[in-house]
Design a protein around this motif. Structure first.
Motif, PDB file in Angstrom:
ATOM      1  N   TYR A   1      -6.856   4.904   6.334  1.00  0.00           N
ATOM      2  CA  TYR A   1      -6.377   3.526   6.198  1.00  0.00           C
ATOM      3  C   TYR A   1      -5.488   3.140   7.372  1.00  0.00           C
ATOM      4  O   TYR A   1      -5.565   2.023   7.888  1.00  0.00           O
ATOM      5  CB  TYR A   1      -5.583   3.371   4.898  1.00  0.00           C
ATOM      6  CG  TYR A   1      -6.382   2.811   3.752  1.00  0.00           C
ATOM      7  CD1 TYR A   1      -6.977   1.560   3.843  1.00  0.00           C
ATOM      8  CD2 TYR A   1      -6.535   3.528   2.572  1.00  0.00           C
ATOM      9  CE1 TYR A   1      -7.699   1.046   2.783  1.00  0.00           C
ATOM     10  CE2 TYR A   1      -7.255   3.014   1.509  1.00  0.00           C
ATOM     11  CZ  TYR A   1      -7.840   1.771   1.625  1.00  0.00           C
ATOM     12  OH  TYR A   1      -8.556   1.256   0.574  1.00  0.00           O
TER      13      TYR A   1
ATOM     14  N   THR B   1       0.857  -1.180   0.000  1.00  0.00           N
ATOM     15  CA  THR B   1       0.000   0.000   0.000  1.00  0.00           C
ATOM     16  C   THR B   1       0.890   1.226   0.000  1.00  0.00           C
ATOM     17  O   THR B   1       1.787   1.344   0.821  1.00  0.00           O
ATOM     18  CB  THR B   1      -0.907   0.021   1.246  1.00  0.00           C
ATOM     19  OG1 THR B   1      -0.098   0.012   2.411  1.00  0.00           O
ATOM     20  CG2 THR B   1      -1.848  -1.162   1.248  1.00  0.00           C
TER      21      THR B   1
ATOM     22  N   GLN C   1      -8.670  -6.456  -1.325  1.00  0.00           N
ATOM     23  CA  GLN C   1      -7.403  -7.177  -1.450  1.00  0.00           C
ATOM     24  C   GLN C   1      -6.811  -7.485  -0.079  1.00  0.00           C
ATOM     25  O   GLN C   1      -6.213  -8.542   0.125  1.00  0.00           O
ATOM     26  CB  GLN C   1      -6.414  -6.338  -2.256  1.00  0.00           C
ATOM     27  CG  GLN C   1      -6.843  -6.045  -3.690  1.00  0.00           C
ATOM     28  CD  GLN C   1      -5.887  -5.087  -4.363  1.00  0.00           C
ATOM     29  OE1 GLN C   1      -5.998  -3.875  -4.218  1.00  0.00           O
ATOM     30  NE2 GLN C   1      -4.935  -5.640  -5.088  1.00  0.00           N
TER      31      GLN C   1
ATOM     32  N   GLN D   1     -11.751   0.487  -2.180  1.00  0.00           N
ATOM     33  CA  GLN D   1     -11.802  -0.805  -2.852  1.00  0.00           C
ATOM     34  C   GLN D   1     -10.639  -1.701  -2.453  1.00  0.00           C
ATOM     35  O   GLN D   1     -10.750  -2.923  -2.449  1.00  0.00           O
ATOM     36  CB  GLN D   1     -11.809  -0.592  -4.369  1.00  0.00           C
ATOM     37  CG  GLN D   1     -11.873  -1.886  -5.176  1.00  0.00           C
ATOM     38  CD  GLN D   1     -11.861  -1.625  -6.668  1.00  0.00           C
ATOM     39  OE1 GLN D   1     -11.853  -0.462  -7.100  1.00  0.00           O
ATOM     40  NE2 GLN D   1     -11.860  -2.675  -7.458  1.00  0.00           N
ATOM     41  N   GLN D   2      -9.503  -1.106  -2.084  1.00  0.00           N
ATOM     42  CA  GLN D   2      -8.317  -1.899  -1.771  1.00  0.00           C
ATOM     43  C   GLN D   2      -8.536  -2.816  -0.571  1.00  0.00           C
ATOM     44  O   GLN D   2      -7.813  -3.796  -0.392  1.00  0.00           O
ATOM     45  CB  GLN D   2      -7.129  -0.974  -1.517  1.00  0.00           C
ATOM     46  CG  GLN D   2      -5.796  -1.709  -1.540  1.00  0.00           C
ATOM     47  CD  GLN D   2      -4.630  -0.750  -1.554  1.00  0.00           C
ATOM     48  OE1 GLN D   2      -4.768   0.426  -1.216  1.00  0.00           O
ATOM     49  NE2 GLN D   2      -3.472  -1.242  -1.932  1.00  0.00           N
TER      50      GLN D   2
END
Length: 229
Positions: free
Chosen positions: A21, A14, A51, A47-48
């Motif tokens: 976050y 990231t 993952q 959206q991350q």
């Protein structure tokens, strides 16, 4: 805005993630179990997380925006669901639903008489049909009020003195303004996902006059609570 330094969280690289976050991911790491549902109320913005937490289900619970990504989706209207399928070239899915935004009806008062002015209530932008409202004002003797945030300058004209602008109002002032209108104008040019202000007008007994496409065929009954033109 401040950003975190480059870091690695649960094997996913990231880079320059916002402070949100930095605080969110460790807390989710403590809590998320296989099969849990993570609701992405900001749509594509985070959206991350899909993952970072592939063992969870990722759900977009209120799609009124243009970029959806999850296979679990709730749209604000059926028209907006169809718009997305047309744009993406995809078929329907049993993992999509339609549920309009909730409203607290106690915040609105039914006004059985209404007033004399026509009201636009929302963002002051061309896509919402402000030039149409300008032309309506040119052809009526009624006062036409544009109420909302944005630059009203392109739509005001000294030759149309019955067209005026007022800043956005809130709380009881909003209830009184919407309920006191003869009708609310909603001439949106794009495919409207929902139009909350049109729904709120109907809570006050104020009819809405709208374009004849998008969500308006779902949020009002033509000839009963408004007119689509």
């Amino acid at each position: 805005r401040r950003h975190t330094r480059q870091r690695n969280v649960t094997g996913v690289q990231t880079c320059a993630l916002p402070i949100f976050y930095e605080k969110l991911v460790p807390e989710l790491s403590k809590r998320v179990k296989k099969g849990d549902i993570i609701a992405h109320i900001f749509g594509i913005a985070y959206q991350q997380l899909s993952q970072l937490f592939p063992e969870a289900h990722h759900w977009e619970p209120g799609i009124g925006y243009e970029q959806a990504w999850s296979n679990l989706r709730t749209y604000e209207t059926h028209h907006w669901q169809s718009w997305h399928h047309g744009k993406e070239g995809t078929d329907g899915s049993a993992y999509e639903w339609v549920c309009p935004m909730g409203h607290d009806t106690d915040l609105w008062t039914i006004n059985g008489e209404g007033g004399d002015y026509l009201l636009y209530f929302g963002r002051v932008t061309e896509r919402k049909g402000l030039y149409t409202i300008k032309e309506i004002a040119r052809h009526t003797d009624r006062q036409v009020i544009i109420c909302g945030d944005g630059d009203p300058t392109p739509y005001l004209d000294p030759e149309i003195p019955n067209l005026t602008h007022m800043p956005a109002v809130f709380g009881k002032d909003r209830d009184a303004l919407v309920g006191g209108a003869y009708a609310m104008l909603c001439p949106t040019k794009y495919i409207e996902p929902l139009c909350n202000s049109g729904i709120e007008a109907q809570f006050c007994g104020t009819p809405i006059i709208t374009t004849d496409y998008g969500a308006f065929s779902e949020i009002m009954v033509h000839g009963f609570s408004g007119f689509r033109c």
